[in-house]
Scaffold this motif. Structure first.
Motif, short mmCIF file in Angstrom:
data_model
loop_
_atom_site.label_atom_id
_atom_site.label_comp_id
_atom_site.label_asym_id
_atom_site.label_seq_id
_atom_site.Cartn_x
_atom_site.Cartn_y
_atom_site.Cartn_z
N LYS A 48 0.82 -1.21 0.00
CA LYS A 48 0.00 0.00 0.00
C LYS A 48 0.86 1.26 0.00
O LYS A 48 1.80 1.37 0.77
N VAL A 49 0.49 2.20 -0.88
CA VAL A 49 1.15 3.52 -0.90
C VAL A 49 0.07 4.59 -0.97
O VAL A 49 -1.06 4.30 -1.37
N ASN A 50 0.41 5.81 -0.57
CA ASN A 50 -0.50 6.93 -0.77
C ASN A 50 -0.34 7.43 -2.20
O ASN A 50 0.77 7.52 -2.70
N VAL A 51 -1.45 7.77 -2.85
CA VAL A 51 -1.37 8.40 -4.17
C VAL A 51 -2.24 9.65 -4.17
O VAL A 51 -3.04 9.86 -3.25
N PHE A 52 -2.07 10.46 -5.19
CA PHE A 52 -2.81 11.72 -5.30
C PHE A 52 -2.67 12.51 -4.00
O PHE A 52 -3.65 12.96 -3.41
N SER A 53 -1.42 12.65 -3.56
CA SER A 53 -1.10 13.44 -2.37
C SER A 53 -1.96 13.06 -1.18
O SER A 53 -2.47 13.91 -0.47
N GLY A 54 -2.15 11.78 -0.98
CA GLY A 54 -2.88 11.33 0.20
C GLY A 54 -4.38 11.36 0.05
O GLY A 54 -5.11 11.01 0.97
N LYS A 55 -4.88 11.76 -1.14
CA LYS A 55 -6.33 11.76 -1.33
C LYS A 55 -6.83 10.35 -1.59
O LYS A 55 -8.03 10.09 -1.54
N ALA A 56 -5.93 9.42 -1.93
CA ALA A 56 -6.33 8.03 -2.17
C ALA A 56 -5.14 7.13 -1.87
O ALA A 56 -4.04 7.60 -1.59
N MET A 57 -5.41 5.81 -1.89
CA MET A 57 -4.35 4.84 -1.67
C MET A 57 -4.30 3.88 -2.84
O MET A 57 -5.30 3.64 -3.49
N GLY A 58 -3.14 3.31 -3.09
CA GLY A 58 -3.01 2.34 -4.17
C GLY A 58 -2.24 1.14 -3.68
O GLY A 58 -1.47 1.23 -2.71
#
Ligand code: FAD
Lengths: 246, 313
Positions: free
Chosen positions: B122-132
């Protein structure tokens, strides 16, 4: 000085983030793309300032589809001389970096600039990868960049402070806040951008080392607990006993 | 085996213990690679977090990412590392991508958790607005772990130190000068953060924010306009275009809570918002909210914290 500036598109910062295809794909519906702010405000503008002061050429490069040409024209309107689009989906950072490095190697640049990170994937990966693929030094998170012949003097962020370093060209630099001020393109720039050269280059074959399996939205926050401004003791008690953070 | 790169230039930080703990939890033998002049006694304490051995190159100062990459690559290859772990800090961000190209190993950048059952991370994407969830397709994997993502855990005792040298080549980057402000807590690693925005009206009013931070042992941060007008230094700017942080506690004073600001702080475990405007969007992202004037609320909060701290002693 011949400067290559790597440009990525990113969704407008106010975009609603959503996913489709069973949460495996970013939903582009209604999303406005902009030039990734770090690439535009810092890397591109500093490259233009260096050219204005000492001559040379500023080329921008992006890995993307034909639809991304709007973003390329915006960067040209700000003042870049020419653009290169590697005609491929930027599958992951490694794929993207290898495409750019491949182009840069055969076209002899003194300086390759990237933004600090993209605001969509925030990986901070592409600059370092390009540098390794080209076997060049990489100064990351530079907040200042001055050119003196073939010597670059940079200020960069380090853990707990700042540092001034020197490195010889050719080199790769990732640009962070402080390096330059955002420029708003004027009408003349926008007109000129329409006719500036935009070369489309076929990609080279590169293995896809990573892939996104799925996406998810963060868990919704529970409702906010309101506390009277006259009762800070209650807040401290809650932070200690309930939230357990102090 | 799992190779963990540890930056020991300023002693051992919490990030070092986090990455070694993370490596241990991957379930394999953990070897640490580090550089510089930290004492062997200090380095051997990494064994308590699960390292079986610490390899140190005393000849490499760590200022040049290219040189560090050569060092880590040679140790990884010499020991047959299947996974290499970094902290996603300034050094990790400079070295891990280079290593990915050098070893043709997929990099998961900014991991926030251990791998899932299928190996994806798991990583944060879209500056923490979502996770991937990211899957690595290569046999060797590189993971850079976002600070404050896991708790350090002790599981062993002091380990052996092995010296190495001669595999890193020379440095191309020449350091001219280094400035490190004393006594400041680096923002990305801080567990507690007090942040303020334009609601404070001017730089002369930051004393009360610093007092609150001091009483908590917190780092200070600010919104973007505040750094832009020069009320506060740039490195304090948090948000989508500033530093992204995920402390245990984020106290936001006089910040409206624009989407770009939230993007950099919504990974915080607990958010406290102080704002005069009951309609400020930040309250929607907050755990605890206080509708009130910062100039009255902040000194009261500092006093309450000081009282609490005194009662703890
Ligand atoms: C591309 C882009 C990127 C951006 N990136 C970032 C980013 O990384 N980080 C960031 O922070 N912003 C970013 N912004 C800016 C963002 O949109 C907001 O403008 C900014 O966050 C607002 O800062 P602020 O909350 O301090 O100021 P304001 O929006 O002016 O809010 C001030 C707040 O203080 C309150 N207030 C006033 N007086 C008092 C008082 N006495 N006591 C208590 N409260 C009081 C007001 O009610 C108000 O809510 C970005 C914008 C763009 C377009």
């Amino acid at each position: 000085m011949k400067i290559l500036v790597c440009i990525s598109k990113s969704p407008d910062t106010t975009s609603k983030i959503a996913f489709t295809d069973g949460n495996t794909k970013f939903d582009e519906n209604g999303v406005q793309y902009i030039v990734n702010p770090y690439d535009e405000w810092y890397a591109l503008v500093r490259a233009l300032e260096i050219k204005e002061a000492g001559g040379g050429q500023v080329t921008i490069i992006t890995v993307g589809n034909a639809a991304d040409e709007a973003v390329i024209r915006k960067a040209l309107a700000i003042g870049a001389d020419e653009a290169v689009r590697i005609d491929a989906d930027p599958k992951d950072a490694h794929y993207t970096a290898m495409q750019i490095a491949n182009y840069a190697k055969s076209n002899g640049f003194d300086l390759v600039l990237t933004g600090k990170e993209t605001i969509n994937y925030n990986g901070s990966q592409v600059g370092g990868m390009i540098a390794e693929a080209m076997d060049l030094p990489f100064v990351s998170l530079a907040t200042k960049l001055d050119v003196n012949g073939s010597t670059l003097t940079l200020e960069r962020e380090i853990v707990g402070g700042v540092q001034v370093v020197e490195v010889s060209t050719p080199a790769v630099v990732s640009c962070a806040k402080g390096m330059a001020e955002q420029r708003i393109p004027n009408m003349r720039g926008i007109m000129a951008a329409r006719t500036k050269p935009l070369q489309v280059v076929a990609p080279v074959a590169v293995e896809e080392l990573t892939s996104f399996v799925s996406y998810a939205m963060p868990n919704a926050k529970s409702a906010v607990k309101m506390i009277s401004p006259d009762n800070m003791d209650e807040l401290v008690t809650l932070l200690h006993n309930e939230a357990k953070v102090i | 085996m799992v190779l963990v790169y540890v930056n020991s230039a300023n002693g051992l930080s919490k990030a070092a213990f986090e990455t070694v703990t993370y490596g241990k939890k991957l379930g394999d033998q953990v070897v640490v690679i580090t550089n510089g002049s930290a004492s062997s006694d200090l380095l051997s304490t990494l064994g308590e977090y699960g390292a079986s051995k610490v390899i140190v190159d005393r000849s490499v100062d760590g200022e040049d990412a290219q040189q560090l990459t050569r060092l880590v690559a040679s140790v990884a290859q010499g020991n047959g590392a299947s996974t290499i772990v970094f902290s996603h800090d300034l050094i990790g961000k400079a070295v891990a991508p280079r290593l990915s190209v050098r070893l043709n190993a997929g990099l998961v950048s900014g991991a926030v958790a251990l791998p899932e059952g299928d190996g994806s991370i798991k990583v944060n994407v879209f500056s923490g607005k979502a996770m991937g969830l990211v899957k690595v397709n290569s046999s060797t994997k590189i993971i850079s772990l976002l600070p404050n993502s896991i708790q350090p855990e002790k599981s062993g005792s002091a380990c052996a130190i092995e010296e190495t040298s001669g595999n890193a080549g020379s440095a191309a980057i020449k350091v001219i000068s280094t400035k490190k402000p004393e006594g400041e807590i680096p923002l990305p690693e801080a567990e507690l953060v007090v942040s303020a925005g334009r609601g404070l009206k001017g730089p002369e009013n930051w004393g009360m924010i610093e007092d609150l931070a001091k009483s908590l042992g917190a780092a200070t941060a600010c919104s973007r306009p505040v750094a832009d007008i020069g009320w506060r230094p740039h490195h304090e700017h948090v948000g989508q275009t500033g530093v992204a942080i995920r402390p245990n506690l984020y106290i936001a004073v006089g910040i409206s809570g624009a989407i770009q600001h939230l993007a950099g702080v919504n990974g915080s475990k607990v958010i406290v918002v102080v704002n005069t405007d009951a309609e400020a969007p930040f309250f929607k992202a907050a755990d605890y909210g206080i509708i009130g004037d910062a100039f009255e609320v902040v000194p009261k909060l500092t006093a309450a914290i000081n009282k609490f701290k005194a009662s703890q002693n």
